[in-house]
Design an enzyme around this catalytic site. Structure first.
Site, short mmCIF file in Angstrom:
data_model
loop_
_atom_site.label_atom_id
_atom_site.label_comp_id
_atom_site.label_asym_id
_atom_site.label_seq_id
_atom_site.Cartn_x
_atom_site.Cartn_y
_atom_site.Cartn_z
CB SER A 155 -8.36 1.01 5.49
OG SER A 155 -9.12 2.18 5.35
CB SER B 129 -8.10 3.80 2.58
OG SER B 129 -7.24 3.15 3.51
CE LYS C 90 -4.00 1.92 2.52
NZ LYS C 90 -4.86 1.78 3.73
N1 GLN Z 1 -13.23 4.22 5.98
C1 GLN Z 1 -12.68 4.75 7.19
C2 GLN Z 1 -12.33 6.20 7.01
O1 GLN Z 1 -12.62 6.71 6.00
C3 GLN Z 1 -11.48 3.93 7.62
C4 GLN Z 1 -10.26 4.26 6.89
C5 GLN Z 1 -9.06 3.47 7.32
O2 GLN Z 1 -9.17 2.45 8.00
N2 GLN Z 1 -7.90 3.98 6.95
O3 GLN Z 1 -11.77 6.83 7.84
#
Ligand code: GLN
Length: 515
Positions: free
Chosen positions: A190, A166, A91
């Site tokens: 994410s 994400s 990532k």
């Molecule tokens: N979808 C969540 C957010 O937008 C979690 C994102 C994540 O785990 N980085 O913050």
């Protein structure tokens, strides 16, 4: 196709193997890591224009790393780790020395880090072949990868749908057979939500279990790196490589990695007798698709069939996880993202015309950050401002404690908790783009584990009756007991494959393979 088609295994065969299978073949000399790496690079060349999982492919670096492993094997030296020679997609939130790191943001476009994150360094030291950097929502804020400044990633199960976020690039790379292993980060879901909607496995370790050094910070008290794979055992093998104490991260746990590999192997024997599993009562209701609940309930019956004792458990404060998260995470992000000041990294806008430093900073942040990042910085700055701090940030921290207490009470009675990973299957690209709260609901079930710092994973539990798309089963364990969820998930995986006629991932539509 370039050099090195194996005599025994075609490219198509190589890319469909698990990491554990590939490692065994590479270490025995049956195939070379260069062959395996080239097969995946060819796959990426053939289909990534369609999937767009990668932001940057480092073919040269990958082949050089593969050659080192092959040299060890040829010389009869011990390989660097059980995963040496296996390719991986990283990532784009982890720094990589000499290789661009954008975090999905324009503000870091062109930035080439001068150092490796601890996770990156451990991968390299383990002989794992880093193929490249994967797409993500900007600064890891999102649930669909649509917030990337570099275009959306497509879900290999249905190219019109999101791959989750994400870490949508990492999960899509696995489902598209571009890589057998990937790394994600999980602040609110994410790793697990993308795993759920792409039919892959994703693990958020106990907070502090994987070093955050060199992980570009979003919300430091929640951020946690972890493994992504197509099988539970592969995830465990990768967890073992990246986990463990790091003096460069002050929140890193100073203890050995929990015995996750042994637990995954033990679980694969398929016996869960004596294990008490709690079904979280709160994770159901109007936001949940029937197809998701149906697959989840079948998974619970499968667990019962493996000998586990199933009980219903109430965690009443989990209902407040989402609002608490959307105060704590933006608050920390508003502070963390202050470092993008136009002076130190990446983009600089308006540096001419006699603008002041403040003006350059404002112009750069205006141009460099996307909508969602700006929204979070504003919410967080507001929540932390004097007069509002107690009412918002302070209250959210109290809710966080109540959620931690709910977990503690539940784990006094059961060994692990289970739930659906996310309320719906993969939604259509664009469907929630104008509705931030609908987007946030993707993490209803995943956020409590982040707030409590406890480990949780997602393992595929079938295809929804409604739309034929993958559904994820979330397994949650107490802090430092990551092995428990691996054991349960590995047992479930074997039973699932027996019930459903082979690994679910093999039912992903086959995108055309270059030969
Ligand atoms: N979808 C969540 C957010 O937008 C979690 C994102 C994540 O785990 N980085 O913050």
């Amino acid at each position: 196709m370039s050099e090195l088609a194996s005599e025994s295994l075609t490219q198509g065969e190589l890319i469909h193997k698990t990491a554990a299978e590939l490692a065994a073949k590479i270490h025995s000399g049956e195939v070379s890591s260069v062959e395996v790496t080239q097969a995946h690079l060819d796959r990426i060349s053939a289909i990534d224009a369609t999937v767009h999982a990668f932001l940057h492919v480092d073919a040269e670096g990958a082949l050089a790393a593969a050659r080192e492993v092959d040299a060890d094997v040829a010389a009869g030296r011990e390989v660097a780790s059980p995963l040496a020679g296996v390719p991986l997609a990283l990532k784009d939130v982890f720094t990589t020395k000499g290789i661009p790191t954008t975090v999905g943001s324009k503000i870091l476009e062109g930035w080439v880090p001068p150092y490796d994150a601890t996770v990156t360094r451990r991968l390299r030291e383990a002989g794992i072949v880093v193929l490249g950097k994967t797409n993500m929502d900007e600064f890891a804020m999102g649930s669909s990868t649509e917030n990337s400044a570099y275009g959306v990633t497509h879900n290999p199960w249905d190219l019109d749908r999101i791959p989750g976020g994400s870490g949508g690039g990492s999960s899509a790379s696995l489902a598209a057979f571009e890589a057998p292993l990937a790394i994600g980060t999980d602040t609110g879901g994410s790793i697990r939500q993308p795993a759920s909607v792409t039919g892959t496995v994703g693990v958020k370790p106990t907070y502090g279990g994987v070093s955050r050094y060199g992980l570009v910070a979003f919300s430091s008290s929640l951020d946690q790196g972890g493994p992504c794979a197509r099988t539970v055992l592969d995830a465990a093998l990768l967890h073992q490589v990246i986990g463990g104490h790091d003096p460069m991260d002050s929140t890193s746990i100073d203890a050995p990695v929990p015995p996750v590999v042994a637990a995954a192997r033990e679980g694969a024997a398929g016996d869960l007798s004596g294990v008490r599993i709690g079904v979280v009562r709160e994770f159901t209701g109007e936001w949940y698709q029937d197809g998701v609940i149906g697959s989840f309930q079948r998974a619970v019956e499968t667990l019962r069939g493996l000998g586990a004792e199933i009980v219903e458990v109430s965690c009443p404060h989990f209902d407040y996880g989402l609002p608490a998260y959307y105060l704590i995470a933006p608050s920390e992000c508003s502070s963390n993202l202050a470092r993008f000041d136009a002076m130190r990294y990446g983009l600089r806008v308006g540096d001419e015309n006699g603008n002041s430093a403040e003006q350059v900073m404002a112009l750069t942040r205006e141009a460099g950050f996307g909508e969602e990042v700006k929204r979070r910085v504003m919410i967080g700055t507001y929540a932390l401002s004097s007069g509002y701090y107690d009412a918002y940030y302070g209250q959210a921290q109290k809710v966080r404690t109540l959620i931690t207490n709910d977990f503690q009470a539940a784990f006094a009675d059961v060994d692990v908790l289970v739930s659906p990973t996310t309320p719906t299957t993969a939604f259509r690209i664009g469907e929630r783009a104008d509705d931030p709260v609908a987007m946030y609901r993707a993490d209803l079930c995943t956020i409590p584990a982040n707030l409590a710092g406890t480990p949780a994973l997602s393992v595929p539990c079938g295809l929804s009756d409604e739309d034929g798309l993958p559904v994820g089963l979330q397994v949650m364990a107490p802090a430092l007991q990551d092995q428990r969820m691996y054991r349960v998930a590995a047992a479930y995986e074997v039973a699932r494959d027996a019930e459903q006629g082979g690994p679910l991932i093999n039912r992903v539509p086959q995108l055309e393979v270059a030969r």
